[in-house]
Write an enzyme that holds these catalytic residues in place. Structure first.
Site, PDB file in Angstrom:
ATOM      1  N   GLU A 180       0.814  -1.224   0.000  1.00 22.04           N
ATOM      2  CA  GLU A 180       0.000   0.000   0.000  1.00 22.04           C
ATOM      3  C   GLU A 180       0.846   1.273   0.000  1.00 22.04           C
ATOM      4  O   GLU A 180       0.538   2.236   0.695  1.00 22.04           O
ATOM      5  CB  GLU A 180      -0.959   0.009   1.207  1.00 22.04           C
ATOM      6  CG  GLU A 180      -1.936  -1.161   1.236  1.00 22.04           C
ATOM      7  CD  GLU A 180      -2.888  -1.174   0.054  1.00 22.04           C
ATOM      8  OE1 GLU A 180      -3.238  -0.093  -0.449  1.00 22.04           O
ATOM      9  OE2 GLU A 180      -3.277  -2.277  -0.377  1.00 22.04           O
ATOM     10  N   ILE A 181       1.921   1.267  -0.792  1.00 21.30           N
ATOM     11  CA  ILE A 181       2.745   2.480  -0.874  1.00 21.30           C
ATOM     12  C   ILE A 181       2.802   3.016  -2.318  1.00 21.30           C
ATOM     13  O   ILE A 181       3.545   3.957  -2.582  1.00 21.30           O
ATOM     14  CB  ILE A 181       4.166   2.280  -0.311  1.00 21.30           C
ATOM     15  CG1 ILE A 181       4.832   1.024  -0.844  1.00 21.30           C
ATOM     16  CG2 ILE A 181       4.113   2.229   1.206  1.00 21.30           C
ATOM     17  CD1 ILE A 181       5.383   1.150  -2.215  1.00 21.30           C
ATOM     18  N   PHE A 231       0.349   2.305  -8.715  1.00 17.49           N
ATOM     19  CA  PHE A 231       0.269   3.670  -9.232  1.00 17.49           C
ATOM     20  C   PHE A 231       1.525   4.022 -10.033  1.00 17.49           C
ATOM     21  O   PHE A 231       1.450   4.547 -11.160  1.00 17.49           O
ATOM     22  CB  PHE A 231       0.091   4.637  -8.064  1.00 17.49           C
ATOM     23  CG  PHE A 231      -0.009   6.082  -8.466  1.00 17.49           C
ATOM     24  CD1 PHE A 231      -1.129   6.564  -9.113  1.00 17.49           C
ATOM     25  CD2 PHE A 231       1.028   6.965  -8.185  1.00 17.49           C
ATOM     26  CE1 PHE A 231      -1.225   7.899  -9.482  1.00 17.49           C
ATOM     27  CE2 PHE A 231       0.943   8.294  -8.550  1.00 17.49           C
ATOM     28  CZ  PHE A 231      -0.187   8.764  -9.203  1.00 17.49           C
ATOM     29  N   LYS A 280       1.318  -8.701 -13.422  1.00 16.46           N
ATOM     30  CA  LYS A 280       1.157  -8.780 -11.964  1.00 16.46           C
ATOM     31  C   LYS A 280       1.126 -10.278 -11.674  1.00 16.46           C
ATOM     32  O   LYS A 280       0.062 -10.888 -11.579  1.00 16.46           O
ATOM     33  CB  LYS A 280      -0.146  -8.097 -11.533  1.00 16.46           C
ATOM     34  CG  LYS A 280      -0.440  -8.167 -10.033  1.00 16.46           C
ATOM     35  CD  LYS A 280       0.336  -7.148  -9.251  1.00 16.46           C
ATOM     36  CE  LYS A 280      -0.105  -7.151  -7.783  1.00 16.46           C
ATOM     37  NZ  LYS A 280       0.664  -6.188  -6.969  1.00 16.46           N
ATOM     38  N   GLU A 296       5.078  -6.007 -11.860  1.00 17.72           N
ATOM     39  CA  GLU A 296       4.839  -5.491 -10.508  1.00 17.72           C
ATOM     40  C   GLU A 296       4.834  -6.630  -9.501  1.00 17.72           C
ATOM     41  O   GLU A 296       4.103  -7.613  -9.657  1.00 17.72           O
ATOM     42  CB  GLU A 296       3.511  -4.743 -10.433  1.00 17.72           C
ATOM     43  CG  GLU A 296       3.289  -4.117  -9.062  1.00 17.72           C
ATOM     44  CD  GLU A 296       1.881  -3.630  -8.831  1.00 17.72           C
ATOM     45  OE1 GLU A 296       1.488  -3.504  -7.648  1.00 17.72           O
ATOM     46  OE2 GLU A 296       1.154  -3.389  -9.814  1.00 17.72           O
ATOM     47  N   VAL A 306       4.448  -8.207  -5.469  1.00 16.38           N
ATOM     48  CA  VAL A 306       3.333  -8.216  -4.528  1.00 16.38           C
ATOM     49  C   VAL A 306       3.873  -7.831  -3.152  1.00 16.38           C
ATOM     50  O   VAL A 306       4.883  -8.371  -2.702  1.00 16.38           O
ATOM     51  CB  VAL A 306       2.636  -9.597  -4.498  1.00 16.38           C
ATOM     52  CG1 VAL A 306       3.618 -10.706  -4.181  1.00 16.38           C
ATOM     53  CG2 VAL A 306       1.474  -9.611  -3.511  1.00 16.38           C
ATOM     54  N   ASN A 341       7.215   8.427  -3.458  1.00 20.29           N
ATOM     55  CA  ASN A 341       5.768   8.592  -3.611  1.00 20.29           C
ATOM     56  C   ASN A 341       5.172   9.132  -2.318  1.00 20.29           C
ATOM     57  O   ASN A 341       5.166   8.460  -1.289  1.00 20.29           O
ATOM     58  CB  ASN A 341       5.120   7.250  -3.974  1.00 20.29           C
ATOM     59  CG  ASN A 341       3.651   7.402  -4.307  1.00 20.29           C
ATOM     60  OD1 ASN A 341       3.232   8.398  -4.896  1.00 20.29           O
ATOM     61  ND2 ASN A 341       2.852   6.410  -3.939  1.00 20.29           N
TER      62      ASN A 341
END
Length: 239
Positions: free
Chosen positions: A16-17, A21, A41, A119, A121, A179
């Site tokens: 969740e960082i 995005f 993914k 990406e 996980v 970010n």
């Protein structure tokens, strides 16, 4: 596999960082540079059913940002329904998260695009089973790594530990992205400057961009703040 195809592995300092995005922003940036950009993914935990098919929010976001959309079975070889640690969910449903199968899917993806964004996980050391984790996956793929640093209290320690783990795996950090996940964080720029100095000195990793907190989220807007040309140059040099 195309002799000119390139790829990279996106990881983060935690869950969740903003990995998805930033991955989407990279896809927009690569497309703007004239490349056929696809995304993987490989392992996604958390799915919902729509029109008779299972979807994952992150995987769908990657598809929306890519200009080459991979078949779901290549884009996400392992789609787990429960939103929890993937090795726990996989064990409960009797699924083996096979790194060799993911590597084979990545080979197929590379045949369809000029560049493939993979990406990860969670963070860099998320378990896949009792003996392997996402660091082993990144090593098996042999890709340069882009590190997403969620700028919040503790980010300096998390960034340095993750960078050390990446280097210990024998992988190159192609660059990192700051970010801003907490818009009101005190001394955010000072934190970013500290990470920039340390990662440049210890890992020769350039800062590819510093992203503000977008509201609403805008991967396309974030793409203009990323140094895509430096990243592409690094990817060419690390082939």
């Amino acid at each position: 596999m195309s002799t000119t195809a390139r790829s990279l592995f996106v990881t983060g300092t935690d869950t969740e960082i903003g990995k998805t995005f930033v991955s989407c922003a990279l896809l927009h940036g690569f497309a703007d540079a004239g490349l056929r950009a696809a995304a993987m993914k490989p392992v996604a935990a958390g799915a919902f059913e729509r029109d008779g098919q299972w979807h994952n929010e992150d995987a769908d976001a990657l598809d929306a940002a890519a200009n080459v959309v991979l078949p779901p079975e290549i884009r996400t070889p392992y789609l787990l329904k429960a939103p929890a640690a993937p090795h726990i969910v996989a064990a409960q449903v009797g699924v083996t998260l096979d790194i060799a199968h993911i590597v084979d899917c990545h080979r197929k993806a590379m045949q369809r695009a000029d560049i493939v964004v993979v990406e990860g996980v969670g963070g860099f050391r998320v378990p896949l089973d009792d003996t392997s984790d996402t660091a082993d996956l990144a090593h098996a793929l042999g890709l340069p790594v882009v590190l997403v640093v969620g700028v919040r209290l503790g980010c300096i320690n998390h960034a340095l530990l993750t960078a050390d783990a990446i280097a210990k795996s024998g992988l190159v950090i192609a660059g990192w992205v700051a970010n801003r996940i907490e818009a009101d964080m005190r001394f955010a720029e000072e934190n970013i400057d500290t990470v920039r100095s340390r990662l440049a000195r210890e890992h020769h990793a350039p800062l590819l961009g510093s992203l503000p907190r977008f509201s609403p989220a805008s991967p396309r807007g974030a793409a203009s703040r990323l140094d895509i040309s430096t990243l592409l140059r690094t990817l060419r040099e690390t082939r």
